[in-house]
Motif scaffolding. Sequence first.
Motif, PDB file in Angstrom:
ATOM      1  N   MET A   1      52.245  38.718  41.219  1.00  0.00           N
ATOM      2  CA  MET A   1      51.377  39.153  42.303  1.00  0.00           C
ATOM      3  C   MET A   1      49.992  38.517  42.155  1.00  0.00           C
ATOM      4  O   MET A   1      49.547  38.217  41.061  1.00  0.00           O
ATOM      5  CB  MET A   1      51.220  40.684  42.285  1.00  0.00           C
ATOM      6  CG  MET A   1      52.545  41.422  42.343  1.00  0.00           C
ATOM      7  SD  MET A   1      53.325  41.178  43.943  1.00  0.00           S
ATOM      8  CE  MET A   1      54.920  41.891  43.612  1.00  0.00           C
ATOM      9  N   THR A   2      49.293  38.357  43.263  1.00  0.00           N
ATOM     10  CA  THR A   2      47.934  37.846  43.231  1.00  0.00           C
ATOM     11  C   THR A   2      47.051  38.811  43.997  1.00  0.00           C
ATOM     12  O   THR A   2      47.516  39.720  44.662  1.00  0.00           O
ATOM     13  CB  THR A   2      47.854  36.454  43.886  1.00  0.00           C
ATOM     14  OG1 THR A   2      47.979  36.599  45.291  1.00  0.00           O
ATOM     15  CG2 THR A   2      48.931  35.538  43.360  1.00  0.00           C
ATOM     16  N   ASP A   3      45.747  38.592  43.897  1.00  0.00           N
ATOM     17  CA  ASP A   3      44.830  39.458  44.649  1.00  0.00           C
ATOM     18  C   ASP A   3      44.544  38.919  46.039  1.00  0.00           C
ATOM     19  O   ASP A   3      43.768  39.483  46.795  1.00  0.00           O
ATOM     20  CB  ASP A   3      43.529  39.671  43.879  1.00  0.00           C
ATOM     21  CG  ASP A   3      42.756  38.367  43.658  1.00  0.00           C
ATOM     22  OD1 ASP A   3      43.159  37.333  44.218  1.00  0.00           O
ATOM     23  OD2 ASP A   3      41.764  38.402  42.917  1.00  0.00           O
ATOM     24  N   GLY A   4      45.184  37.827  46.423  1.00  0.00           N
ATOM     25  CA  GLY A   4      45.037  37.292  47.761  1.00  0.00           C
ATOM     26  C   GLY A   4      43.839  36.390  47.945  1.00  0.00           C
ATOM     27  O   GLY A   4      43.721  35.703  48.950  1.00  0.00           O
ATOM     28  N   ARG A 181      49.826  45.024  49.601  1.00  0.00           N
ATOM     29  CA  ARG A 181      48.990  44.814  48.426  1.00  0.00           C
ATOM     30  C   ARG A 181      47.637  45.481  48.623  1.00  0.00           C
ATOM     31  O   ARG A 181      47.301  45.942  49.714  1.00  0.00           O
ATOM     32  CB  ARG A 181      48.808  43.315  48.172  1.00  0.00           C
ATOM     33  CG  ARG A 181      50.108  42.557  47.990  1.00  0.00           C
ATOM     34  CD  ARG A 181      49.834  41.088  47.710  1.00  0.00           C
ATOM     35  NE  ARG A 181      51.061  40.296  47.748  1.00  0.00           N
ATOM     36  CZ  ARG A 181      51.092  38.967  47.639  1.00  0.00           C
ATOM     37  NH1 ARG A 181      49.954  38.292  47.484  1.00  0.00           N
ATOM     38  NH2 ARG A 181      52.232  38.325  47.695  1.00  0.00           N
ATOM     39  N   SER A 182      46.869  45.513  47.562  1.00  0.00           N
ATOM     40  CA  SER A 182      45.558  46.143  47.614  1.00  0.00           C
ATOM     41  C   SER A 182      44.680  45.465  48.666  1.00  0.00           C
ATOM     42  O   SER A 182      44.551  44.239  48.693  1.00  0.00           O
ATOM     43  CB  SER A 182      44.889  46.044  46.241  1.00  0.00           C
ATOM     44  OG  SER A 182      43.784  46.901  46.157  1.00  0.00           O
ATOM     45  N   PRO A 208      44.494  44.732  41.402  1.00  0.00           N
ATOM     46  CA  PRO A 208      43.424  43.837  40.947  1.00  0.00           C
ATOM     47  C   PRO A 208      42.677  44.461  39.770  1.00  0.00           C
ATOM     48  O   PRO A 208      42.272  45.629  39.830  1.00  0.00           O
ATOM     49  CB  PRO A 208      42.521  43.705  42.174  1.00  0.00           C
ATOM     50  CG  PRO A 208      43.388  44.058  43.344  1.00  0.00           C
ATOM     51  CD  PRO A 208      44.348  45.078  42.839  1.00  0.00           C
ATOM     52  N   ALA A 209      42.477  43.702  38.704  1.00  0.00           N
ATOM     53  CA  ALA A 209      41.858  44.242  37.495  1.00  0.00           C
ATOM     54  C   ALA A 209      40.474  44.816  37.764  1.00  0.00           C
ATOM     55  O   ALA A 209      40.079  45.844  37.191  1.00  0.00           O
ATOM     56  CB  ALA A 209      41.786  43.153  36.427  1.00  0.00           C
ATOM     57  N   ALA A 210      39.723  44.175  38.645  1.00  0.00           N
ATOM     58  CA  ALA A 210      38.355  44.606  38.923  1.00  0.00           C
ATOM     59  C   ALA A 210      38.290  45.974  39.597  1.00  0.00           C
ATOM     60  O   ALA A 210      37.236  46.612  39.618  1.00  0.00           O
ATOM     61  CB  ALA A 210      37.642  43.573  39.795  1.00  0.00           C
TER      62      ALA A 210
END
Length: 237
Positions: A1-4, A181-182, A208-210
Amino acid sequence: MTDGLFELPPRERSEVVPGAVHVPDWLGPERQRRLVEACREWSRPPAGLRTVRTPGGGTMTARQVCLGLHWYPYGYAPTAVDGDGAPVKPLPGWLAALAVEAVEVVEAVGSAGVAYDPERDGPYDIALVNFYDAGARMGMHRDAEERSGAPVVSLSLGDSCVFRFGNTASRGRPYQDVELRSGDLFVFGGPARRAYHGVPKVYPGTAPAALGLSGRLNVTLRAGGFGPGGGPWPGPG
């Protein structure tokens, strides 16, 4: 997955069925963080995060807190009737405005049947905040207790999930699975307003880690239509 943020190609908005629209990455990182912090405050007692029990004796695996009016199976009340009995927290004006902004974004692309008229539909005055940990899911259901026909606005935060969007006749097929996704926005109204939908799977560790969130938050905004001329709440209180 990515944060986009650096995805190539970027995910495109799509109309899943007439009246149901997915807008990826609608909330930027800062708006996501602010909304997560607000959810943390709302989850505190009184009328805080609770486990929802169904009339048949089962429990929902996603925990919930409500704003504006308290949802329980299957109605609304001004107090947490299946929790600590405290008055429900108010829906902030900025959150209601966010719902209107979301619908306007979808209306602008001409989705079939997605339209909001505050004089006809009443204000956005209810929010359901669902928290999913790694093993939580949501069975197929309809948002059917509201008297307003205003579109439902759904915002995703944290872990990605499979969102299953079905039909208005039954919990079974046909349905389509969409990865949320977020930061994603999903709006459904018009011919899709009473469609069955659910969350069969959450992908742990994909937030997302942040964001500093373990699990998934879903903020669902609705117009109840219980104001003047809208009749009483369909439940106690």
